[in-house]
Design an enzyme around this catalytic site. Structure first.
Site, PDB file in Angstrom:
ATOM      1  CB  SER A 160      46.132  33.635 -44.060  1.00 34.68           C
ATOM      2  OG  SER A 160      44.975  34.104 -44.811  1.00 34.68           O
ATOM      3  CE1 TYR A 186      47.344  38.648 -43.518  1.00 25.37           C
ATOM      4  CE2 TYR A 186      45.953  37.738 -45.423  1.00 25.37           C
ATOM      5  CZ  TYR A 186      46.477  37.850 -43.886  1.00 25.37           C
ATOM      6  OH  TYR A 186      45.939  36.892 -43.083  1.00 25.37           O
TER       7      TYR A 186
END
Length: 311
Positions: A160, A186
């Site tokens: 991502s 994350y």
């Protein structure tokens, strides 16, 4: 499966169906994690459309079966299996990899969690790092034999643009000494997904195994369930022009699995069905790969640390 460098040009608006058209995967085995929702479903659908035997590796087996039934309703010839996999549980990972038989041509590490409040796996690993990276690392290393026997296997690792938030925090990967930050957690896990592909390709090139990471694009799915509702609403307005459908979001995964040229020295991070530009900062929130995610020394160190962590 034959990679065709002269294949048609695909881009941000391409769908997984567009990318898979003309590809023949009959006789090939694929495994897709997180295959019962979002872009995982569309990845399975496309690979099955091309004739692959696809295993849906899912935490919720009933949801996986419902997904398989829905795909078969549109494509009765789809060859699908559903297996249980909980990436937060390394024993579950070991059971799946230990039970696998035959070659594995495509492994799509699609499952993931995002911005989860502080939580740890049973072995004490920070949740994002444990699920997004360590679970998939254990799966890939556990399936090394089947991947090596496939003669040209590919691993697609879903990353991502969030990787830009953090490199690998080697001094405190699990937030035991510093305050927990879900954004950093994350980001670290998404950087790990890129570094894994770099080191897997280097270590396993003699086995014919290549790997690369992909950024699927800006897509609104259940992955954002832990976001503050006000922030989510603001982001949907801010990035409304660049949002992809799940069919478009799966396109880069399918492209890297079937068409991209991979190998040592090849691009390690792909977006919009092409290599991403290397950037100092992801200023638009979506495009580019930051240099800390391409560091080969960090990739080697992360691999060693991960081996120790999974025991």
């Amino acid at each position: 499966m034959t990679v065709d460098p002269a294949s048609p040009r695909f881009g941000e608006s391409s769908t997984a169906h567009d990318v898979i058209e003309g590809i023949d995967l009959h006789g090939r085995n694929a495994l897709v994690t997180g295959a019962s929702s979002g872009i995982g479903v569309e990845t399975v659908r496309a690979l099955a459309e091309a004739g692959a035997t696809v295993v849906l590796a899912v935490r919720d087996v009933e949801a996986g079966r419902s997904t398989a039934d829905e795909i078969r309703a549109r494509n009765p010839a789809a060859d699908l299996r559903v297996l249980e996999l909980d990436l937060a549980d390394l024993d579950s990972v070991k059971r799946l990899s230990g039970a696998w038989s035959g070659p594995l041509h495509l492994l799509v590490a699609n499952a993931g969690v995002m911005h989860v409040p502080e939580r740890r796996t049973a072995r004490g690993h920070e949740w994002h790092f444990g699920v997004n990276h360590l679970g998939h690392f254990a799966l890939a290393t556990g399936l090394h034999g089947p991947l090596a026997s496939a003669d040209g296997a590919r691993i697609v690792s879903l990353s991502s643009s969030g990787h830009g938030a953090s490199g690998i925090r080697f001094d405190d990967m699990h937030f035991r000494r510093t305050p927990y930050d879900s954004g950093l957690a994350y980001g670290q896990s998404k950087t790990a997904n890129v570094l894994f592909g770099i080191e897997a390709t280097r270590r396993w090139r003699d086995d014919g195994i290549t790997a690369a990471a992909v950024m699927p694009g800006g897509i609104w799915t259940g992955l954002q369930r832990h976001w503050d509702p006000a922030v989510l609403a603001e982001m949907k307005v801010r990035y409304s022009d660049g949002v992809k459908t799940v069919e478009q979001g799966a396109a880069t995964s399918v492209f890297v699995a079937t068409r991209a040229e991979l190998g040592v020295g090849a691009p390690a991070y792909w977006e919009d069905c092409g290599p991403a530009d290397v950037v100092d900062d992801i200023v638009d929130g979506i495009h580019g790969v930051v240099r800390h995610a391409l560091d080969p020394d960090a990739a080697r160190r992360l691999w060693s640390e991960s081996e120790a962590l999974i025991g």
